[in-house]
Design a protein around this motif. Structure first.
Motif, PDB file in Angstrom:
ATOM      1  N   SER A  23       0.698  -0.817  -0.236  1.00  0.00           N
ATOM      2  CA  SER A  23      -0.023   0.080   0.152  1.00  0.00           C
ATOM      3  C   SER A  23       1.117   1.597  -0.284  1.00  0.00           C
ATOM      4  O   SER A  23       0.495   2.430  -0.867  1.00  0.00           O
ATOM      5  N   ALA A  24       1.833   1.232   0.789  1.00  0.00           N
ATOM      6  CA  ALA A  24       3.005   2.196   0.762  1.00  0.00           C
ATOM      7  C   ALA A  24       2.966   3.051  -0.373  1.00  0.00           C
ATOM      8  O   ALA A  24       3.589   3.908  -1.085  1.00  0.00           O
ATOM      9  N   LEU A  27       2.868   4.834  -6.648  1.00  0.00           N
ATOM     10  CA  LEU A  27       3.009   5.634  -7.666  1.00  0.00           C
ATOM     11  C   LEU A  27       3.632   6.429  -6.653  1.00  0.00           C
ATOM     12  O   LEU A  27       4.725   7.677  -7.117  1.00  0.00           O
ATOM     13  N   GLY A  28       3.198   6.733  -5.395  1.00  0.00           N
ATOM     14  CA  GLY A  28       3.912   7.636  -4.456  1.00  0.00           C
ATOM     15  C   GLY A  28       5.092   7.903  -4.774  1.00  0.00           C
ATOM     16  O   GLY A  28       5.525   9.327  -4.639  1.00  0.00           O
ATOM     17  N   ASN A  29       5.660   7.040  -4.245  1.00  0.00           N
ATOM     18  CA  ASN A  29       7.133   7.362  -3.949  1.00  0.00           C
ATOM     19  C   ASN A  29       8.127   7.486  -5.820  1.00  0.00           C
ATOM     20  O   ASN A  29       8.903   7.940  -5.946  1.00  0.00           O
ATOM     21  N   ILE A 101      -8.435  10.867  -4.308  1.00  0.00           N
ATOM     22  CA  ILE A 101      -7.444  10.602  -4.406  1.00  0.00           C
ATOM     23  C   ILE A 101      -7.478   9.053  -5.879  1.00  0.00           C
ATOM     24  O   ILE A 101      -6.789   8.914  -6.407  1.00  0.00           O
ATOM     25  N   TYR A 105      -5.584   8.515  -8.964  1.00  0.00           N
ATOM     26  CA  TYR A 105      -4.335   8.046  -8.762  1.00  0.00           C
ATOM     27  C   TYR A 105      -4.394   6.368 -10.182  1.00  0.00           C
ATOM     28  O   TYR A 105      -3.391   6.129 -10.735  1.00  0.00           O
ATOM     29  N   PHE A 226       1.043  11.386   1.944  1.00  0.00           N
ATOM     30  CA  PHE A 226       0.176   9.839   0.551  1.00  0.00           C
ATOM     31  C   PHE A 226       0.761   8.915   0.764  1.00  0.00           C
ATOM     32  O   PHE A 226       0.619   8.120   0.547  1.00  0.00           O
ATOM     33  N   SER A 227       2.252   9.409   0.826  1.00  0.00           N
ATOM     34  CA  SER A 227       3.515   7.743   1.040  1.00  0.00           C
ATOM     35  C   SER A 227       3.194   7.204   1.389  1.00  0.00           C
ATOM     36  O   SER A 227       3.761   5.554   1.539  1.00  0.00           O
ATOM     37  N   SER A 229       0.450   6.332   3.001  1.00  0.00           N
ATOM     38  CA  SER A 229      -1.249   6.190   3.091  1.00  0.00           C
ATOM     39  C   SER A 229      -1.882   5.875   4.304  1.00  0.00           C
ATOM     40  O   SER A 229      -2.539   5.027   4.764  1.00  0.00           O
ATOM     41  N   MET A 232      -6.742   8.421   5.433  1.00  0.00           N
ATOM     42  CA  MET A 232      -7.859   8.018   4.973  1.00  0.00           C
ATOM     43  C   MET A 232      -7.785   7.052   5.569  1.00  0.00           C
ATOM     44  O   MET A 232      -8.933   6.925   5.256  1.00  0.00           O
ATOM     45  N   ALA A 234      -6.412   4.121   5.357  1.00  0.00           N
ATOM     46  CA  ALA A 234      -6.463   2.924   4.634  1.00  0.00           C
ATOM     47  C   ALA A 234      -6.170   2.217   5.610  1.00  0.00           C
ATOM     48  O   ALA A 234      -5.730   0.338   5.306  1.00  0.00           O
ATOM     49  N   SER A 323      -5.604  -0.336  -1.738  1.00  0.00           N
ATOM     50  CA  SER A 323      -5.818  -0.074  -0.349  1.00  0.00           C
ATOM     51  C   SER A 323      -6.623   0.410  -0.257  1.00  0.00           C
ATOM     52  O   SER A 323      -7.057   1.202   0.102  1.00  0.00           O
ATOM     53  N   ILE A 324      -6.724   1.940  -1.327  1.00  0.00           N
ATOM     54  CA  ILE A 324      -7.183   2.651  -1.195  1.00  0.00           C
ATOM     55  C   ILE A 324      -8.803   2.354  -1.592  1.00  0.00           C
ATOM     56  O   ILE A 324      -9.174   2.663  -0.482  1.00  0.00           O
TER      57      ILE A 324
HETATM   58  N1  PHE Z   1       1.286   5.770  -0.480  1.00  0.00           N
HETATM   59  C1  PHE Z   1       0.011   5.219  -1.116  1.00  0.00           C
HETATM   60  C2  PHE Z   1       1.710   5.205  -2.614  1.00  0.00           C
HETATM   61  O1  PHE Z   1       2.576   5.464  -2.670  1.00  0.00           O
HETATM   62  C3  PHE Z   1      -0.818   5.681  -1.965  1.00  0.00           C
HETATM   63  C4  PHE Z   1      -2.068   5.994  -1.166  1.00  0.00           C
HETATM   64  C5  PHE Z   1      -2.472   6.740  -0.392  1.00  0.00           C
HETATM   65  C6  PHE Z   1      -2.148   4.960  -0.650  1.00  0.00           C
HETATM   66  C7  PHE Z   1      -3.576   7.092   0.585  1.00  0.00           C
HETATM   67  C8  PHE Z   1      -3.245   4.987   0.007  1.00  0.00           C
HETATM   68  C9  PHE Z   1      -3.728   5.477   0.524  1.00  0.00           C
HETATM   69  O2  PHE Z   1       1.372   5.395  -3.785  1.00  0.00           O
END
Ligand code: PHE
Length: 447
Positions: A23-24, A27-29, A101, A105, A226-227, A229, A232, A234, A323-324
């Motif tokens: 989950s973490a 795309l955030g990373n 999101i 996403y 965000f990164s 997760s 919100m 999750a 996970s979202i």
């Molecule tokens: N953490 C995920 C990412 O880095 C995005 C995400 C955001 C997942 C919020 C769950 C909740 O891509």
């Protein structure tokens, strides 16, 4: 409140860790972090980000795991059972944040699928900066193609969620995530030897505090949450599928460390490439999609390597998207007496309706704006810079002040011997995170 009939559980400790890391890491990373670091002044942003993720981010992550496990409920139910009905609004906001999101996403998830396909067809060859930039803009500005890939990405996400958390989510990441990691590290090492690349390393790591701005601060907080997760629900939802034995502080620290490591490697891949290939640092959401193909075209076996890379990236995005989506699906499933399958389908349809306009905002709907922002910028900004921080703020207050003894004991279960860690964590939840988040939010909003 409807009581869920049966709830699933992670099959093993490893399963939970894989799902939480899956989950973490996403795309955030690899997409969002390098873009934001490039745009916000490099080292200064990185420095702020690291502080925020290891204080507020890590503490909120631990609180989410604990709240989930203590309640064994979806995000709304968690606030209601551990707190009271009065707190359910945080859960509802969380579900909404998740949907928002998802609306962008999946657009970017679709881009990764499309790029995997293009790479396989040999359409991304050529390291000419201008050509790759044009390919990206033409693709995202068209109407049908990106929407097609976005829908495919949504269908895949819904499919995994429909199959249920343990059989669906746990299995995916086991082999594929390590391969992605090895590829990322290998590519980053290769890039560092390109002429000019070192400038990118310096840009990324050397802070220049004259570049510090309040809006950068809120962007760094948004990216840290965000990164990981968090903010919100999750990780509340994933924590709720835990049995009792997990050591939560250790799990939270491991996820944060891995997540940060992947972001750093992705930064070390993309930012030096920006300098080596002569791109602009403010490449925006397209940054990764122009630099990565440029990196691949210089490599032997580019076709296979780039196809594999974008596929793995799509899968990393998928395990995050799952996970979202799961936040809303778990809630719908526990409220209305419909199956997990139907709940997933329903949420999938909502996400599609919300997401297609976001994709079009790169093309025919680019002029549809509110307060000067197009739909993509709105969905990204509103969810990341306002809703996630508000969610994290509410959670820190809830855990630190309202239900502290209950949640503290929950964390101590399975982590006997971490009393000192738990004290520090409690201190951050009570005294550091709430005022810090408020200050950052206010500074960001008025700047
Ligand atoms: N953490 C995920 C990412 O880095 C995005 C995400 C955001 C997942 C919020 C769950 C909740 O891509």
């Amino acid at each position: 409140m409807a009581i869920p009939i049966e709830r699933e559980q992670w099959q093993s400790r490893l399963g939970f860790m894989l799902a939480a890391s899956g989950s973490a890491v996403g795309l955030g990373n690899i997409w969002r972090f390098p873009w934001l670091t490039g745009e916000n002044g490099g080292g200064t942003f990185l420095f702020t980000y690291l502080i925020l993720i290891f204080t507020i981010g890590l503490s909120v992550l631990m609180a989410e795991f604990a709240l989930g496990r203590a309640s064994q409920r979806d995000v709304v139910g968690a606030y209601e059972t551990i707190g009271s009905k009065k707190w359910s609004w945080v859960g509802y906001v969380s579900v909404l944040t998740g949907l928002l999101i998802m609306s962008f996403y999946c657009v970017v998830g679709g881009w990764t699928l499309s790029y995997a396909f293009r790479a396989g067809m040999g359409q991304l060859a050529g390291d000419d900066a201008e050509v790759l930039q044009t390919i990206f803009s033409t693709f995202t500005a068209s109407s049908l193609e990106p929407v097609f890939w976005q829908l495919l990405f949504i269908v895949l996400t819904v499919y995994v969620v429909m199959r249920g958390i343990s059989s669906g989510i746990e299995r995916w990441s086991r082999i594929l995530m390590p391969i992605l990691l090895v590829l990322l590290v290998g590519l980053a090492i290769w890039v560092l030897f390109l002429p000019g690349a070192w400038e990118g390393v310096k840009y990324m790591f050397l802070p220049d505090f004259s570049k510090f701005t309040p809006s950068m601060l809120v962007t760094a907080l948004s990216q840290a949450l965000f990164s990981l997760s968090v903010g919100m629900g999750a990780m509340i939802t994933y924590g709720s599928y835990l049995k009792q034995q997990e050591n939560l502080p250790r799990a939270a620290l491991a996820v944060t460390a891995l997540d940060t490591f992947v972001a750093l490697v992705a930064g070390l891949l993309i930012l030096p490439a920006v300098f080596a290939f002569g791109y602009s640092l403010d490449g925006g959401p397209g940054l990764a999609f122009v630099t990565l193909p440029a990196i691949f075209s210089g490599l032997p076996g580019a076709l296979v390597l780039s196809t594999a890379f974008f596929l793995l990236l799509a899968i990393a995005a998928l395990t995050s998207a799952v996970s979202i989506l799961e936040v809303a699906v778990a809630w719908v499933h526990s409220q209305v007496s419909v199956s997990r399958q139907k709940s997933a389908l329903l949420v999938g349809v909502i996400v599609t309706i919300m997401g297609v306009p976001v994709s079009l905002s790169f093309g025919i709907w680019q002029d549809v704006t509110l307060v000067g922002l197009n739909l993509f910028e709105l969905a990204d900004g509103l969810s990341g810079k306002i809703m996630l921080p508000v969610g994290a703020l509410a959670l820190a207050i809830f855990v630190g002040w309202i239900v502290w003894p209950r949640i503290r004991d929950e964390v101590l279960q399975g982590s006997e011997g971490s009393a000192a860690t738990v004290r520090v964590w409690g201190f951050i939840c009570r005294y550091i995170a709430p005022p810090a988040i408020v200050v950052i939010l206010v500074a960001g909003l008025i700047s």
